[in-house]
Enzyme design. Structure first.
Site, PDB file in Angstrom:
ATOM      1  N   SER A 146      36.771  42.565  28.433  1.00  0.00           N
ATOM      2  CA  SER A 146      36.210  43.776  28.826  1.00  0.00           C
ATOM      3  C   SER A 146      35.985  43.834  30.191  1.00  0.00           C
ATOM      4  O   SER A 146      35.166  43.161  30.736  1.00  0.00           O
ATOM      5  CB  SER A 146      35.146  44.132  28.100  1.00  0.00           C
ATOM      6  OG  SER A 146      34.486  45.439  28.485  1.00  0.00           O
ATOM      7  N   HIS A 176      40.177  45.074  27.670  1.00  0.00           N
ATOM      8  CA  HIS A 176      39.387  46.305  27.253  1.00  0.00           C
ATOM      9  C   HIS A 176      39.003  47.192  28.166  1.00  0.00           C
ATOM     10  O   HIS A 176      38.465  46.635  29.021  1.00  0.00           O
ATOM     11  CB  HIS A 176      38.703  45.557  26.203  1.00  0.00           C
ATOM     12  CG  HIS A 176      37.725  46.578  25.448  1.00  0.00           C
ATOM     13  ND1 HIS A 176      38.102  47.097  24.044  1.00  0.00           N
ATOM     14  CD2 HIS A 176      36.578  47.307  25.520  1.00  0.00           C
ATOM     15  CE1 HIS A 176      37.332  48.193  23.686  1.00  0.00           C
ATOM     16  NE2 HIS A 176      36.488  48.000  24.336  1.00  0.00           N
ATOM     17  N   ASP A 221      36.499  50.287  28.950  1.00  0.00           N
ATOM     18  CA  ASP A 221      35.566  51.489  28.111  1.00  0.00           C
ATOM     19  C   ASP A 221      35.472  52.667  29.126  1.00  0.00           C
ATOM     20  O   ASP A 221      35.301  52.390  30.408  1.00  0.00           O
ATOM     21  CB  ASP A 221      34.037  51.073  28.359  1.00  0.00           C
ATOM     22  CG  ASP A 221      34.144  49.643  27.058  1.00  0.00           C
ATOM     23  OD1 ASP A 221      34.493  49.914  26.104  1.00  0.00           O
ATOM     24  OD2 ASP A 221      33.574  48.718  27.372  1.00  0.00           O
ATOM     25  N   MET A 242      33.715  56.109  29.490  1.00  0.00           N
ATOM     26  CA  MET A 242      32.413  56.785  29.389  1.00  0.00           C
ATOM     27  C   MET A 242      32.314  58.017  29.995  1.00  0.00           C
ATOM     28  O   MET A 242      32.392  58.073  31.176  1.00  0.00           O
ATOM     29  CB  MET A 242      31.128  56.052  29.408  1.00  0.00           C
ATOM     30  CG  MET A 242      31.456  54.319  28.898  1.00  0.00           C
ATOM     31  SD  MET A 242      29.761  53.383  29.272  1.00  0.00           S
ATOM     32  CE  MET A 242      30.526  51.953  28.897  1.00  0.00           C
ATOM     33  N   HIS A 250      39.200  51.995  24.884  1.00  0.00           N
ATOM     34  CA  HIS A 250      37.853  52.527  24.055  1.00  0.00           C
ATOM     35  C   HIS A 250      37.111  53.767  24.762  1.00  0.00           C
ATOM     36  O   HIS A 250      36.626  53.970  25.623  1.00  0.00           O
ATOM     37  CB  HIS A 250      36.723  51.444  24.145  1.00  0.00           C
ATOM     38  CG  HIS A 250      35.656  51.828  22.982  1.00  0.00           C
ATOM     39  ND1 HIS A 250      34.498  50.896  23.138  1.00  0.00           N
ATOM     40  CD2 HIS A 250      35.417  52.951  22.298  1.00  0.00           C
ATOM     41  CE1 HIS A 250      33.518  51.441  22.118  1.00  0.00           C
ATOM     42  NE2 HIS A 250      34.250  52.617  21.867  1.00  0.00           N
ATOM     43  N   MET A 273      34.622  56.385  24.849  1.00  0.00           N
ATOM     44  CA  MET A 273      33.095  56.821  24.435  1.00  0.00           C
ATOM     45  C   MET A 273      32.929  58.079  25.175  1.00  0.00           C
ATOM     46  O   MET A 273      32.237  58.303  25.978  1.00  0.00           O
ATOM     47  CB  MET A 273      32.054  55.877  25.084  1.00  0.00           C
ATOM     48  CG  MET A 273      32.237  54.657  24.062  1.00  0.00           C
ATOM     49  SD  MET A 273      31.305  53.262  24.715  1.00  0.00           S
ATOM     50  CE  MET A 273      32.212  52.172  25.442  1.00  0.00           C
ATOM     51  N   MET A 328      31.229  48.417  16.402  1.00  0.00           N
ATOM     52  CA  MET A 328      30.511  48.131  17.464  1.00  0.00           C
ATOM     53  C   MET A 328      29.342  47.171  16.827  1.00  0.00           C
ATOM     54  O   MET A 328      28.572  47.484  15.613  1.00  0.00           O
ATOM     55  CB  MET A 328      29.600  49.299  18.045  1.00  0.00           C
ATOM     56  CG  MET A 328      30.636  50.236  18.712  1.00  0.00           C
ATOM     57  SD  MET A 328      31.591  49.634  20.070  1.00  0.00           S
ATOM     58  CE  MET A 328      30.253  49.278  21.228  1.00  0.00           C
ATOM     59  N   ASP A 350      33.123  44.587  18.917  1.00  0.00           N
ATOM     60  CA  ASP A 350      32.766  44.559  20.624  1.00  0.00           C
ATOM     61  C   ASP A 350      31.242  44.718  20.486  1.00  0.00           C
ATOM     62  O   ASP A 350      30.601  45.488  19.922  1.00  0.00           O
ATOM     63  CB  ASP A 350      33.429  46.074  20.930  1.00  0.00           C
ATOM     64  CG  ASP A 350      33.157  46.461  22.473  1.00  0.00           C
ATOM     65  OD1 ASP A 350      32.355  45.583  23.042  1.00  0.00           O
ATOM     66  OD2 ASP A 350      33.558  47.379  22.962  1.00  0.00           O
ATOM     67  N   SER A 363      30.983  39.768  29.564  1.00  0.00           N
ATOM     68  CA  SER A 363      30.068  38.759  29.930  1.00  0.00           C
ATOM     69  C   SER A 363      30.488  37.290  29.917  1.00  0.00           C
ATOM     70  O   SER A 363      30.547  36.436  30.688  1.00  0.00           O
ATOM     71  CB  SER A 363      28.547  38.864  29.940  1.00  0.00           C
ATOM     72  OG  SER A 363      28.174  40.301  30.328  1.00  0.00           O
TER      73      SER A 363
END
Length: 215
Positions: free
Chosen positions: A7, A32, A34, A36, A65, A67, A136, A174, A197
């Site tokens: 990610s 990955h 994200d 948002m 992904h 969101m 999730m 995830d 991380s």
């Protein structure tokens, strides 16, 4: 099957090219991303511009992904930018059906995302449309959270549910994935894991080896 998705939310954006190249050389399978919108989740992260940037940095699959409240608005551009997989939330206003159909029609693999509190059975009507079920294992919208208790049992229940799906569906997880939590998720049935991380914080090549060694 095991897929490690890195990610990029946890990457060093001042040295994104370096981090992506190091992670790719170390053996991550996909990246990955994200997206948002600040509405579906409180945070704002990337727009489609990050997908364009990532496509220029790697040939590995891009796992997006969404969101966002209006996932359908993003589908055509993501396809044009070269994303391979796009996952949308079951909880979006109006439901995910139209967006899932559009993702498939655009030639990408469609994924369905369930928040931790959303019943697994919510996915049942959409199983014919998806190749990936993203569970999730933290509350969506913020990186660095710990793996939620009970997640492994939920993964195992999802695996049992998917045994009756009309075609194979990969379980992706995830949130809170580390070398400590990964073995349990994998043994419960996760075929793909998203880790931020635990990949990018510290020595990337060492981190990727540690995650792979964990299983």
């Amino acid at each position: 099957m095991f897929e490690l998705c890195a990610s990029i939310l946890a990457a060093d954006f001042a040295h994104l090219s370096r981090d992506v190249q190091t992670a790719e050389a170390a053996g991550v399978d996909a990246f990955h991303i994200d997206i948002m919108d600040g509405h579906f989740v409180p945070a704002i992260s990337f727009g489609t511009g990050m997908v364009r940037t990532m496509r220029s940095l790697t040939h590995k699959p891009l796992d997006v992904h969404l969101m966002v409240d209006r996932p359908l608005d993003f589908v055509a551009e993501l396809a044009a930018l070269g994303a391979e997989r796009v996952s949308v939330h079951a909880e979006v206003p109006g439901g995910p059906g139209e967006a899932l159909a559009a993702i498939r029609a655009a030639g990408m693999q469609a994924g369905l995302v369930l928040n931790p509190e959303t019943p697994l059975e919510t996915a049942t009507p959409y199983l014919p449309q998806i190749g990936q079920l993203l569970l999730m294992t933290v509350q969506p919208g913020r990186g660095g959270q710990p793996y939620l208790p009970g997640s492994n049992a939920r993964i195992a229940a999802a695996k049992a549910m998917l045994a009756t799906a009309p075609h194979p569906v990969t379980i992706q997880v995830d949130g809170g994935i580390t070398a400590r939590t990964l073995p349990g998720a994998y043994q419960a049935g996760a075929g793909s894991v998203v880790s931020g991380s635990a990949v990018f914080a510290g020595p990337i090549a060492f981190n990727v080896r540690a995650l792979r060694y964990a299983i």
